[in-house]
Write a protein that holds these residues in place. Sequence first.
Motif, PDB file in Angstrom:
ATOM      1  N   ILE A   3       0.866  -1.176   0.000  1.00  0.00           N
ATOM      2  CA  ILE A   3       0.000   0.000   0.000  1.00  0.00           C
ATOM      3  C   ILE A   3       0.910   1.236   0.000  1.00  0.00           C
ATOM      4  O   ILE A   3       1.742   1.402   0.899  1.00  0.00           O
ATOM      5  N   PHE A   4       0.771   2.065  -1.024  1.00  0.00           N
ATOM      6  CA  PHE A   4       1.580   3.282  -1.128  1.00  0.00           C
ATOM      7  C   PHE A   4       0.763   4.458  -0.622  1.00  0.00           C
ATOM      8  O   PHE A   4      -0.426   4.572  -0.926  1.00  0.00           O
ATOM      9  N   VAL A   5       1.395   5.321   0.123  1.00  0.00           N
ATOM     10  CA  VAL A   5       0.728   6.512   0.628  1.00  0.00           C
ATOM     11  C   VAL A   5       1.246   7.700  -0.169  1.00  0.00           C
ATOM     12  O   VAL A   5       2.442   7.796  -0.473  1.00  0.00           O
ATOM     13  N   GLN A   6       0.326   8.603  -0.502  1.00  0.00           N
ATOM     14  CA  GLN A   6       0.675   9.665  -1.456  1.00  0.00           C
ATOM     15  C   GLN A   6       1.803  10.552  -0.954  1.00  0.00           C
ATOM     16  O   GLN A   6       2.704  10.893  -1.687  1.00  0.00           O
ATOM     17  N   ASP A   7       1.751  10.930   0.337  1.00  0.00           N
ATOM     18  CA  ASP A   7       2.750  11.886   0.804  1.00  0.00           C
ATOM     19  C   ASP A   7       4.029  11.226   1.289  1.00  0.00           C
ATOM     20  O   ASP A   7       4.818  11.813   1.995  1.00  0.00           O
ATOM     21  N   LYS A   8       4.257   9.964   0.921  1.00  0.00           N
ATOM     22  CA  LYS A   8       5.503   9.301   1.291  1.00  0.00           C
ATOM     23  C   LYS A   8       6.319   9.045   0.039  1.00  0.00           C
ATOM     24  O   LYS A   8       5.781   8.834  -1.041  1.00  0.00           O
ATOM     25  N   VAL A   9       7.657   9.064   0.196  1.00  0.00           N
ATOM     26  CA  VAL A   9       8.536   8.829  -0.952  1.00  0.00           C
ATOM     27  C   VAL A   9       9.063   7.397  -0.864  1.00  0.00           C
ATOM     28  O   VAL A   9       9.592   6.989   0.164  1.00  0.00           O
ATOM     29  N   TYR A  10       8.850   6.647  -1.919  1.00  0.00           N
ATOM     30  CA  TYR A  10       9.378   5.281  -1.970  1.00  0.00           C
ATOM     31  C   TYR A  10      10.471   5.262  -3.007  1.00  0.00           C
ATOM     32  O   TYR A  10      10.202   5.316  -4.206  1.00  0.00           O
ATOM     33  N   SER A  11      11.717   5.205  -2.554  1.00  0.00           N
ATOM     34  CA  SER A  11      12.822   5.362  -3.507  1.00  0.00           C
ATOM     35  C   SER A  11      13.326   4.000  -3.972  1.00  0.00           C
ATOM     36  O   SER A  11      13.392   3.040  -3.202  1.00  0.00           O
TER      37      SER A  11
END
Lengths: 113, 893
Positions: B595-603
């Motif tokens: 689950i990806f959250v919009q205000d988080k950066v997944y590098s």
Amino acid sequence: MKKTIQRDLFPGALEMMILRTLKRQPMHGYALVQEIKRTSDDLLQIEEGSLYPALQRLLKEGFVKAEWAISSTNRRVRIYKLTAAGGKHLEREVSSFERMLKGITQVLAPGEL
Amino acid sequence: MNWLRQLFSRQRLYRELSEEIQAHLDEKVEELVAGGMSGQEALRCARREFGNVGLIEENSREVWAWPSVEDVFFDIRYGLRALRHSPVFTAVALLTIAIGIAANAAVFSVVNSVLLKPLHYPRAEELVALHQIAPGAEGLADFENGLLLSPSMYFTYAEHNQTFQSLGVWITGTANVTDMPEPEQVRTVGVSDGVLQALGVPPAVGRWFSQMDQVPNGPGRVMLSYGYWQRRFGGDRAVIGRNITVDSQPREIVGVMPQGFRFVDSDFDLTAPLAFNRGKLILAGFGFNGIARLKPGASIAQANADLARMLPIWMDSWSNGPGSNPHIYEGWRITPMIRPLKLQVIGNVGELLWVVMGTIGVVMLIACANATNLMLVRVETRQQELAVRMALGAGRTRIVRGLLVESVMLGIIGGFAGVGLAYVGVRSLVAIGPSNLPRLNEIAIDARGLGFTFVLSVLSGLLFGLIPALKYTGPPSSLALQSAGRTISVSRDRHRARNLLVVGQVAMALVLLMSAGLMIRTFGALRKVDPGFADPQHLQAMRISIPDSLIAEPERVTRTQNAILDKLAAIQGVKSVGFASDMPMEGVDSDWDEIFVQDKVYSGDLIAPLRLYKSISPGFLQTAGTRLVAGREMTWGEVYALRPEVMVSENLAREMWGTPSAAIGKHLREFSAMPWHEVIGVIQDVREKGIQEQAPEIVYWPPLVQNRFAPAIRTVTFVMRSERAGTESFLNEVRAAVQSVNSDLPLASVRTMQDVYDQSVARTSLTLVMLGIAGTMALALGIIGIYGVMSYTVAQRRREIGIRLALGAQGGDVLQMVLRQGAKLALVGVVIGIGASFALTGLMTNLLFGVTAHDPLTFVAVAALLILVALLACYIPARRATLVDPIVALRYE
């Protein structure tokens, strides 16, 4: 249920004499008693019957074996015979008996007291 | 076997002996007569010189006999007579022993059938479950199931391994069989090639699936379980080749598995080939159980190394689609942890069973202590008899043996009664059928169980016979002969053994009560946990599945479900309705995704953590009684409009955004092709995996989602809140309502949420019941023990008490004196018991919840209870002591 032991003899003495006698030649029960009586010059008073429990013990240990046969008096009898194991047992018994006798004799010997 | 031959040839031996002795006498007589004696005289003389013929024959025979065996027979006869003479003692002792043995035999049979016996497969020791863990994929790989296999993993393992004879994957499911008057949902197992081959159980009728049956989109094939074959086709062997309609598709029956066959721990009705489409497989899809048969001689360590070796091959051979990095799985740290299949079947019940076996063993010890006490009293009253026998020349060993034979006989008779009781117990256990007990249908008392019981009976007989036997068979004393029946004071020494036994009993009972107490506390703690739904008794649940083949288009699936909801809501007495992909604790495999959250950066390669996700319908929360912590629920209008909206659990909101209210208005999604979904509601934490497990973080999707690989959720649990939940009339109306929407939809798992809840605490309930029974037995036996000893002590001290009373002691003084003595014993026992509990309760840490193994409250409460009960047990004898009439007591002198 204590075993009746011949009072006049120490345990194993009767067996030893039976084996010694059978070493000379195989024989049946009655002859065995007569022979032991004869050779001991009737010094040993043994109840004739006491021979049989002793013979059974020797049979069980495998020191003698028994076979039915017809005796010289034309009677069906059981002839007892010394086995090799019986021979060895006799030797061991005799030598330990001699040691014991020697010890007793020394203690009883006069002069020391 | 020499002794055997001897036994049979004995008669002949004795005959020959008599013959020989007769011959001897005859010969002697003949000789004497020949010597001139008369016949009469010769016979007398011969007999005199020969000795006592009867005695000699007996002595000769004795050489061959087994005096010990024959004496033991005599002892048994004597013992039986002695037992018959004191029926009260015998009955009490037998009852104590029989109960103890019954409990042990029953529990051992369960342990033996569940834990010790090999599984019902040929050479079952070669079978393994392909268990693997993935510490980097928390959530997806839980502790119990580990990381399941994906189809691509299965192909890699099957094709490249060096340590397995055969290997396959399987999965349980349900399917609708519809070519019958009433549609039926059946339990299915999907198998890949290699599963049946690994298990190695030949079909009862027909054949296994072949590799040809595993071709995707090939002709549909199916095999039946024995039970389904009997139920549906009456065991007709001509079913082979017939077609049945499974999930709206015709499948040809190729075989029937034999009676009792299960896939590892799963019962099933139908099994069908998985028929993976090899060309379309990706790396992911970790939903399949792996099973394999090791090559002869291959160890589990070698097999683990073999699987570990193939993981890089797997990552290089497949992908998750263009642009994805197959090596992200290195971060999961996948580690093969192959388990023997038996371990997989037994699961976590092993520990529970051993704890129960241990406690029941302690109950046996307490029972033995009681029996020992009884024997001590009994032997004491028989002192005169024993002294007489010894004076008449019976040896000490003979007396000891006689007493031991008696106690062992008690043990064995008690054992027989015990087996009878245990049989009833085991039968009723299987009938009640605790659902969390694996291999339930295999539980029975077998030869090993009988052997165990026999050994236990003999050993316990020896145990409780030995102490009295050794204690009271010292050198014969004239004292015993004289004093028996008189009232001289009893020495301290004589009391010591009995007091020790009572102290031991109290201590052991305390340990058992302590463990039972801890389970009660655990149960209490569980009841207090908010499971995430309310009033489960009035919450009706059932599962309905709408297969592709019946309704293909996603929105129509949701509309059908919606129509069912409307019909259900119209039933009389239904307050509200809703559905979800599954209810908490239902045991349905959960779905997980990143689950990806919009205000988080997944590098770079960093993948978002996996989250459990569910789908819920509007109205579900209210129906289930699950609280909305912040925000609002979705409406049907929004669902059909495909509004990108989502709800999350409270703990997820706190982790991501700090507070539940802060979560409202934030956005998340599963993968980049999916639109960002706005969080509109935050839902209370739910004990999804069971009351004892932490509530997981959950994402709640609507039933229909835009741009999703599975836009509609096809299998859902409907819930209805109604006072009528669970009643037959209600369920009939429910069935009719569903049929009125679509007659091809069977209901499955129809139950109230109370059933689901009970199931979740079943292990704890079972432990509680078992330890409760053990604790109660221990307490009862302990009370009998204390009562018995105090009564006896008071009886022995009558004269002393009489003197005290005559000298002016008050009834109260005497009462206090006796109570003090009892309390002293109980206190010592309690202190020792607390020490032992402190050391032992740690063993059951894993069975506890919300309470430590050294819970002070439990310790204090149980200790107080035991002391109180002990004092009560002393009170009756103490009262009796105060009623002693000094005149009567002293007159006995």
